[in-house]
Design an enzyme around this catalytic site. Structure first.
Site, mmCIF file in Angstrom:
data_model
loop_
_atom_site.group_PDB
_atom_site.id
_atom_site.type_symbol
_atom_site.label_atom_id
_atom_site.label_comp_id
_atom_site.label_asym_id
_atom_site.label_seq_id
_atom_site.Cartn_x
_atom_site.Cartn_y
_atom_site.Cartn_z
ATOM 1 N N MET A 51 0.857 -0.970 -0.312
ATOM 2 C CA MET A 51 -0.017 0.027 0.057
ATOM 3 C C MET A 51 0.799 1.162 0.095
ATOM 4 S SD MET A 51 -3.396 -0.936 2.091
ATOM 5 C CE MET A 51 -2.873 -0.579 3.627
ATOM 6 N N GLY A 52 2.062 1.186 -0.536
ATOM 7 C CA GLY A 52 3.028 2.367 -0.421
ATOM 8 C C GLY A 52 3.542 2.506 0.706
ATOM 9 N N HIS A 58 9.617 -3.452 3.004
ATOM 10 C CA HIS A 58 8.980 -3.865 1.820
ATOM 11 C C HIS A 58 10.196 -4.095 0.665
ATOM 12 C CE1 HIS A 58 5.923 -1.020 3.195
ATOM 13 N NE2 HIS A 58 5.242 -2.037 2.721
ATOM 14 N N GLN A 82 -10.375 -2.415 2.610
ATOM 15 C CA GLN A 82 -9.846 -3.212 3.935
ATOM 16 C C GLN A 82 -9.713 -2.048 5.014
ATOM 17 O OE1 GLN A 82 -5.902 -4.059 1.841
ATOM 18 N NE2 GLN A 82 -5.009 -3.928 3.864
ATOM 19 N N LYS A 171 5.449 -10.104 9.211
ATOM 20 C CA LYS A 171 5.027 -9.423 10.077
ATOM 21 C C LYS A 171 3.209 -9.507 10.359
ATOM 22 C CE LYS A 171 4.336 -4.866 10.013
ATOM 23 N NZ LYS A 171 3.030 -4.734 10.411
ATOM 24 N N GLN A 175 -2.640 -12.179 7.905
ATOM 25 C CA GLN A 175 -2.927 -11.743 6.334
ATOM 26 C C GLN A 175 -2.227 -13.002 5.782
ATOM 27 O OE1 GLN A 175 -2.710 -7.844 4.526
ATOM 28 N NE2 GLN A 175 -0.549 -8.477 4.015
ATOM 29 N N LEU A 206 9.655 -2.967 11.374
ATOM 30 C CA LEU A 206 9.155 -1.909 10.833
ATOM 31 C C LEU A 206 7.850 -2.025 9.996
ATOM 32 C CD1 LEU A 206 12.382 -1.450 8.380
ATOM 33 C CD2 LEU A 206 11.804 -0.650 10.808
ATOM 34 N N SER A 207 7.253 -0.745 9.963
ATOM 35 C CA SER A 207 5.720 -0.445 9.583
ATOM 36 C C SER A 207 5.546 0.883 9.116
ATOM 37 C CB SER A 207 4.839 -0.925 10.895
ATOM 38 O OG SER A 207 3.599 -0.467 10.513
HETATM 39 O O1 PAF Z 1 -0.037 -5.769 3.695
HETATM 40 C C1 PAF Z 1 -0.458 -4.878 2.997
HETATM 41 O O2 PAF Z 1 0.184 -3.746 2.710
HETATM 42 C C2 PAF Z 1 -1.984 -4.841 2.121
HETATM 43 O O3 PAF Z 1 -2.785 -5.550 3.169
HETATM 44 C C3 PAF Z 1 -1.873 -5.552 0.917
HETATM 45 C C4 PAF Z 1 -1.615 -7.239 0.865
HETATM 46 C C5 PAF Z 1 -0.962 -4.746 -0.137
HETATM 47 C C6 PAF Z 1 -3.368 -5.627 0.360
HETATM 48 O O4 PAF Z 1 -3.791 -4.383 -0.065
#
Ligand code: PAF
Length: 303
Positions: A51-52, A58, A82, A171, A175, A206-207
């Protein structure tokens, strides 16, 4: 000059596609380039859905994707489906130029950064993937519908990009569990690769949400990894000892409001029974000031 044109001129940056047609066209071109350069047949594609607000966590996914595949696609899409809290959706950081700069030199070939209307052209999509019982627990309890939204967008992204690999960070353990199950249940032809959590020096995972913490909250947030460390160190004494140790590590930090703390079975993501021994995962969520953080750690429950 558009962002896509600028990116295309700078060879160290990935190409940006904002429409589904464009991402598919560019994938075909990239596949042609790879096939032209190599002897073996079909180039492998890896997708890193994000989600950027990209950070080192990432980049670890992107780096691993580049090891696995010939073509790496990073999607950058803040998925409204979401989010349960409109204010949370509103304040979620969005800065594509910063994300492209972060990706520079990390092996991403293509960034798919669509608008909301490209992904949900009819507004609120009627067809959704449902996450079932586990989707309503832990993260799903405080954010009802969250995992239906995650699975729906991940299914769409997989259909749009058609990768052989899709990568997620450890993390977000719940999901990853639910995505794996969706992929198995729906027979989607893609392999899930899970990448270890990247942490700051003091252990905080990290988040993208860490940027919302002020200095005091940032110091207090280290309670989450401390809770997990306490859980892991008590793991050879069984589940009661693990929960007691974790709970005592969680106490005393005024800025941290614990949401849940549990030990789940890796095959079901349900809390383990009292007499369970074997591999498990400690999961934790807490609100630090206004920011909700999650973390987890694998452990082996003994007696
Ligand atoms: O983990 C995330 O950033 C989001 O839940 C994802 C997997 C990109 C779905 O929008």
């Amino acid at each position: 000059m558009t962002q896509a044109e600028t990116a295309a001129l700078a060879p160290h940056l990935p190409v940006v596609a904002t429409t589904i047609d464009d991402v598919r066209r560019r994938l075909e071109t990239l596949a042609g380039d790879v096939a032209g350069a190599a002897t073996d047949a079909r180039p492998r594609v890896a997708l890193v859905p994000t989600m950027g607000a990209l950070h080192e966590g990432h980049l670890a996914l992107v780096d691993r994707a580049a090891e696995l595949a010939d073509i790496v696609v990073v999607s950058v899409f803040v998925n409204p489906l979401q989010f349960t809290d409109p204010a949370d959706l509103e304040r979620y950081p969005r800065d594509l130029d910063a994300d492209l700069a972060t990706l520079a030199g990390h092996g991403a070939d293509l960034v798919f950064a669509p608008d909301v209307t490209e992904i949900y052209p009819r507004g609120d999509t009627a067809t959704r993937v449902t996450a079932g019982k586990v989707g309503g627990l832990f993260e799903g309890r405080s954010r009802p519908g969250h995992f239906d939204g995650v699975l729906t967008v991940v299914a769409k992204l997989l259909n749009i990009v058609g990768p052989q690999f899709v990568l997620f960070g450890e993390k977000d353990a719940q999901q990853v569990f639910l995505v794996r199950r969706m992929i198995a249940d729906l027979n989607l032809p893609v392999a899930v690769e899970e990448v270890e959590t990247v942490r700051d020096d003091d252990g905080l995972a990290l988040s993208s949400r860490n940027r919302f913490l002020d200095a005091r909250e940032r110091r207090a947030a280290v309670t989450l990894p401390h809770v997990l460390e306490a859980a892991v160190s008590a793991s050879d004494r069984g589940i009661d000892a693990v929960l007691a140790a974790a709970q005592s590590a969680a106490m005393g930090e005024q800025l941290v409001a614990m949401d849940y703390l549990a030990v789940v079975h890796p095959d079901t993501f349900l809390p383990v029974d009292d007499d369970y021994t074997g591999p498990a995962r400690a999961i934790v969520a807490a609100r630090v000031g206004d920011t909700r953080l999650i973390d987890n750690a694998p452990l082996y429950l003994g007696r």
